[in-house]
Design a protein around this motif. Structure first.
Motif, PDB file in Angstrom:
ATOM      1  N   HIS A 162      11.776-112.808  48.763  1.00  0.00           N
ATOM      2  CA  HIS A 162      13.063-112.317  49.229  1.00  0.00           C
ATOM      3  C   HIS A 162      14.241-112.788  48.400  1.00  0.00           C
ATOM      4  CE1 HIS A 162      11.894-110.028  52.711  1.00  0.00           C
ATOM      5  NE2 HIS A 162      10.933-110.911  52.887  1.00  0.00           N
ATOM      6  N   GLY A 174      21.300-107.465  51.811  1.00  0.00           N
ATOM      7  CA  GLY A 174      20.818-106.157  52.247  1.00  0.00           C
ATOM      8  C   GLY A 174      21.985-105.245  52.586  1.00  0.00           C
ATOM      9  N   HIS A 175      23.070-105.854  53.063  1.00  0.00           N
ATOM     10  CA  HIS A 175      24.275-105.091  53.384  1.00  0.00           C
ATOM     11  C   HIS A 175      25.488-105.762  52.748  1.00  0.00           C
ATOM     12  CE1 HIS A 175      22.887-102.015  56.219  1.00  0.00           C
ATOM     13  NE2 HIS A 175      21.922-102.881  56.485  1.00  0.00           N
ATOM     14  N   ARG A 209      28.925-105.819  54.316  1.00  0.00           N
ATOM     15  CA  ARG A 209      29.241-106.624  55.503  1.00  0.00           C
ATOM     16  C   ARG A 209      29.503-108.089  55.141  1.00  0.00           C
ATOM     17  NH1 ARG A 209      24.226-104.772  59.352  1.00  0.00           N
ATOM     18  NH2 ARG A 209      24.678-102.542  59.393  1.00  0.00           N
ATOM     19  N   GLU A 211      21.063-105.717  64.535  1.00  0.00           N
ATOM     20  CA  GLU A 211      20.979-105.094  63.209  1.00  0.00           C
ATOM     21  C   GLU A 211      22.315-104.499  62.756  1.00  0.00           C
ATOM     22  OE1 GLU A 211      19.435-100.643  63.603  1.00  0.00           O
ATOM     23  OE2 GLU A 211      17.837-102.100  63.968  1.00  0.00           O
ATOM     24  N   LYS A 212      23.267-104.407  63.668  1.00  0.00           N
ATOM     25  CA  LYS A 212      24.593-103.928  63.265  1.00  0.00           C
ATOM     26  C   LYS A 212      25.369-105.039  62.569  1.00  0.00           C
ATOM     27  CE  LYS A 212      24.848 -99.788  65.383  1.00  0.00           C
ATOM     28  NZ  LYS A 212      23.886 -99.829  66.483  1.00  0.00           N
ATOM     29  N   CYS A 225      23.699-107.980  61.113  1.00  0.00           N
ATOM     30  CA  CYS A 225      22.926-108.676  60.074  1.00  0.00           C
ATOM     31  C   CYS A 225      23.364-108.221  58.684  1.00  0.00           C
ATOM     32  CB  CYS A 225      21.436-108.387  60.278  1.00  0.00           C
ATOM     33  SG  CYS A 225      20.403-109.007  58.953  1.00  0.00           S
ATOM     34  N   ILE A 226      23.601-109.208  57.797  1.00  0.00           N
ATOM     35  CA  ILE A 226      24.045-108.851  56.447  1.00  0.00           C
ATOM     36  C   ILE A 226      22.881-108.802  55.455  1.00  0.00           C
ATOM     37  CG2 ILE A 226      26.381-109.748  56.779  1.00  0.00           C
ATOM     38  CD1 ILE A 226      25.557-112.251  55.247  1.00  0.00           C
ATOM     39  N   GLY A 227      21.688-109.118  55.928  1.00  0.00           N
ATOM     40  CA  GLY A 227      20.524-109.026  55.051  1.00  0.00           C
ATOM     41  C   GLY A 227      20.435-110.125  54.016  1.00  0.00           C
ATOM     42  N   LEU A 249      12.139-108.173  56.096  1.00  0.00           N
ATOM     43  CA  LEU A 249      13.329-107.358  55.948  1.00  0.00           C
ATOM     44  C   LEU A 249      12.914-105.903  56.126  1.00  0.00           C
ATOM     45  CD1 LEU A 249      16.375-108.041  55.041  1.00  0.00           C
ATOM     46  CD2 LEU A 249      15.768-106.582  53.126  1.00  0.00           C
ATOM     47  N   HIS A 250      13.467-105.256  57.146  1.00  0.00           N
ATOM     48  CA  HIS A 250      13.089-103.866  57.402  1.00  0.00           C
ATOM     49  C   HIS A 250      13.582-102.994  56.248  1.00  0.00           C
ATOM     50  CE1 HIS A 250      12.426-100.056  59.293  1.00  0.00           C
ATOM     51  NE2 HIS A 250      11.872-100.656  60.351  1.00  0.00           N
ATOM     52  N   PRO A 251      12.651-102.282  55.599  1.00  0.00           N
ATOM     53  CA  PRO A 251      13.054-101.557  54.392  1.00  0.00           C
ATOM     54  C   PRO A 251      14.023-100.404  54.671  1.00  0.00           C
ATOM     55  CG  PRO A 251      10.766-101.086  54.952  1.00  0.00           C
ATOM     56  CD  PRO A 251      11.225-102.181  55.864  1.00  0.00           C
ATOM     57  N   ALA A 252      14.052 -99.916  55.907  1.00  0.00           N
ATOM     58  CA  ALA A 252      14.955 -98.801  56.199  1.00  0.00           C
ATOM     59  C   ALA A 252      16.358 -99.307  56.555  1.00  0.00           C
ATOM     60  CB  ALA A 252      14.391 -97.954  57.332  1.00  0.00           C
ATOM     61  N   THR A 253      16.425-100.320  57.418  1.00  0.00           N
ATOM     62  CA  THR A 253      17.747-100.786  57.846  1.00  0.00           C
ATOM     63  C   THR A 253      18.306-101.863  56.916  1.00  0.00           C
ATOM     64  OG1 THR A 253      16.769-102.496  59.231  1.00  0.00           O
ATOM     65  CG2 THR A 253      17.176-100.372  60.269  1.00  0.00           C
ATOM     66  N   ARG A 254      17.465-102.443  56.063  1.00  0.00           N
ATOM     67  CA  ARG A 254      17.833-103.546  55.181  1.00  0.00           C
ATOM     68  C   ARG A 254      18.358-104.749  55.980  1.00  0.00           C
ATOM     69  NH1 ARG A 254      16.342-103.670  50.576  1.00  0.00           N
ATOM     70  NH2 ARG A 254      18.198-104.481  49.563  1.00  0.00           N
ATOM     71  N   THR A 255      17.841-104.911  57.190  1.00  0.00           N
ATOM     72  CA  THR A 255      18.211-106.075  57.991  1.00  0.00           C
ATOM     73  C   THR A 255      16.932-106.793  58.426  1.00  0.00           C
ATOM     74  OG1 THR A 255      18.227-104.688  59.965  1.00  0.00           O
ATOM     75  CG2 THR A 255      20.344-105.081  58.907  1.00  0.00           C
TER      76      THR A 255
END
Lengths: 408, 249
Positions: A28, A88-89, A92, B151-152, B154-156, B171-177
């Motif tokens: 990761h 990942g974001h 944010r 998940e809203k 989470c910054i990943g 890490l969920h590959p779709a939500t990236r969280t």
């Protein structure tokens, strides 16, 4: 979903040795997180070198003073880029500043960073350059004049009292700055050292090892930059300065090496349940980056080279050019060594399973955010920023005595 | 002039020291997280009977369906490990795959000392390291003791994935969280069982309120010798194992 990620993970499946938890295949924290502690390390190290001049009054390394401050700033500006881009974001990232969770070591990043940037580095650089900026602005026209005026925050006072205050302020800032630089990088070490789930990271020594390798990398980098930039500007390398800085570097490398050695001995002697998988990892996956690059090329060979020059300099008045070459090679080797240290901590900590039964592999990408190209970009970016900073706040007078006669 | 200076100095030092002390108190784990079951209300726990698990992997399948977990074999909210311990002490472990007959067949192999299956899932620790390290508070512990991810928010950054000693997060590959087992919170809050418990044909998985006097969960804790995973890390897991082998980590 990300088909590229899936493909690379499928490629990794046959390379797993032994058993790992099924969620552990993906590494990761990749190359970007290797770059991050390397860069903050340079910041802390360069600043410590600068404080040698101001706090410990080591007059010989005065030519490196402004250069190291600007280097620290250039690298500090790049440090958060690698962090934010690995999220990942990334959009944010501000959450970490607005709603930080106080129990999280990582959440403190914003505050440690802001403190170091605003309260230490920018202040120190401002006080160092204030009178110069006023003087430069007087002789300039147009954009540069406006720029220097603005950067000096429109102060015009170059009277004796103001200058005395500048010096006093600098002293205070540097004294506050040393623990702050320690805090900055010790903190980066703590992010790893406080993870009890990971025995490769979880060690009280990690923050201290990080700190000393940080000082090593920062000092070595400033010496390297000085040795490259000075001839490019047509100046002469001040060997008294370089000798002194290399001296300092030498002792720090010894401390760094001893600390890492103590850590190693401690782990082997205690020989806890994870020792088998860790030694397997060191002897296979990390052999090149740890034994060869970090220890042999990054520490032992530079130590040997510098020791030899120290001995022969006194006995046979070693040729200056030869000394320069040895120093040059040593500081480059040290850079690679410290980068390998970061690699071994970050990547190594994720290559063994927390079940202590197997190893996975890190496959570095080439393109993309987590790839090699972007990492190289991040490593070059601070040099570009430094070049711009040196245009705006030229350190030449101090570095190579250039323009000293102009009375600027 | 001096008055103002002293005031500023005093004010700043109070501010700094107050902040520092407050920060340290927050960092201290006992202050930051509930570690004991509340006397009132629900406090969820999970039981696994290692001896009852037959490795059919229906739980893995049900979990992926129920919770939209990607089907690729790199993302699991729950999984089942198969341990084969040979007479010479060699231990091999494998994650079983749904719809694949586990091999080797153990009955005829005389070199095998013992073999068994171990279901794994998020331990819903009472003292969760993932919650401690999350920089934005996206991972949190509910009143009833379940650790969830918003998940809203989470910054990943994946710090929680690093901090979990059990490999329960991905890490969920779709939500990236970050994502992990929630004890099927959407189901249990409506009085249903988690999907994996529901489908388990041998009742190797038990779920319930640890505070309830009479429930399959409290019976499970009463009737078995219990162990948890990696107790030395002081995470205080709420997934309890009956007949857990010492080889399991």
């Amino acid at each position: 979903m990300n088909p590229e990620l899936m493909r690379s993970l499928h490629d990794l499946l046959p390379q797993i040795q032994g058993f790992i938890y099924p969620n552990e295949i993906e590494i990761h924290w990749g190359l970007l997180i290797v770059v991050y502690p390397y860069i903050t390390g340079v910041v802390a190290g360069a600043f410590i070198l600068a404080s040698l001049v101001k706090v410990f009054n080591v007059k010989e390394v005065q030519p490196l003073y402004r250069l190291s401050l600007l280097t620290a700033l250039a690298y500090l500006l790049v440090a958060p880029i690698s962090l934010v881009s690995h999220l990942g974001h990334p959009e944010r990232f501000y959450e970490i500043l607005l709603t930080p969770q106080t129990s999280s070591a990582m959440a403190m990043f914003g505050f440690v960073y802001a403190w170091y940037l605003m309260a230490v580095l920018l202040l120190e650089i401002w006080f160092v350059h204030r009178t110069d900026m006023i003087a430069w602005a007087e002789q300039e026209t147009g954009v540069m004049r406006f720029l220097h005026r603005t950067l000096a925050l429109f102060s015009r006072d170059t009277g004796e009292r103001a200058v005395v205050f500048d010096h006093k302020a600098l002293k205070v800032i540097t004294i506050v700055g040393i623990p702050s630089a320690f805090l900055l990088h010790g903190y980066v070490g703590f992010i790893f050292g406080s993870i009890k789930a990971n025995p490769w990271w979880s060690s009280v020594l990690i923050p201290i090892v990080f700190l000393f390798s940080a000082i090593v990398s920062g000092v070595a980098l400033v010496i390297l930059l000085y040795m490259i930039i000075t001839p490019l500007r047509g100046g002469r390398i001040d060997m008294r300065c370089v000798d002194k800085a290399v001296d300092f570097l030498f002792y720090t490398v010894i401390v760094d090496f001893s600390l890492e050695f103590v850590d190693f001995i401690h782990r082997v002697y205690q020989s806890e349940e994870e020792i088998k998988i860790l030694s397997e990892m060191v002897m296979s996956k990390l052999f090149a980056s740890l034994i060869i690059v970090q220890v042999l090329l990054g520490m032992l060979i530079p130590l040997l080279l510098i020791t030899l020059t120290k001995i022969f300099r006194k006995r046979f008045s070693l040729n200056e050019d030869l000394r320069k070459m040895v120093y040059f090679i040593s500081v480059i080797l040290i850079q690679f060594g410290v980068f390998a240290t970061r690699w071994n901590v970050v990547i190594g900590g994720q290559m063994f399973s927390k079940s202590f039964r197997g190893l996975t592999t890190y496959k570095m990408g080439f393109g993309g955010i987590e790839g090699l190209l972007y990492a190289i970009f991040l490593l070059i970016l601070p040099i570009v920023i430094l070049a711009v900073l040196m245009k705006v706040l030229p350190p030449w007078k101090e570095m190579i005595g250039e323009g000293a006669s102009e009375g600027a | 002039m001096t008055g103002r200076r002293t005031f500023l100095r005093g004010f700043l030092s109070v501010l700094l020291s107050g902040g520092a002390i407050g920060g340290i108190l927050k960092i201290l784990p006992s202050k930051a997280h509930a570690t004991e079951a509340p006397l009132k209300g629900k406090w969820y726990g999970f039981g696994v009977s290692v001896d009852k698990c037959i490795g059919c992997a229906r739980c893995m399948d049900a979990c992926k369906t129920e919770n939209n977990v990607p089907r690729e074999p790199f993302f699991f909210r729950t999984w089942v490990e198969r341990y084969i311990i040979r007479k010479n002490g060699a231990t091999t472990v494998k994650t079983i795959e749904p719809n694949v007959d586990p091999s080797p067949e153990t009955a005829s192999d005389k070199s095998i000392l013992r073999s068994f299956f171990v279901p794994k899932l998020c331990n819903q620790c009472a003292h969760p390291p993932c919650v401690q390290v999350c920089p934005v508070g996206a991972t949190f512990q509910t009143k009833d003791g379940v650790v969830l991810v918003n998940e809203k928010k989470c910054i990943g950054c994946r710090y929680c994935i690093q901090a979990c000693p059990y490999g329960a997060r991905y890490l969920h590959p779709a939500t990236r969280t970050a994502d992990k087992c929630t004890f099927c919170y959407h189901r249990i809050s409506r009085g249903l069982l988690p999907a994996c418990v529901e489908v388990c044909p041998t009742q190797a998985r038990v779920f319930g309120d640890l505070n309830a006097a009479a429930s399959p969960m409290s019976r499970f804790l009463r009737m078995n010798k219990i162990h948890v995973l990696k107790p030395g890390l002081n995470t205080e897991p709420k997934v309890y194992y009956a007949s857990l082998d010492g080889e399991v980590r």
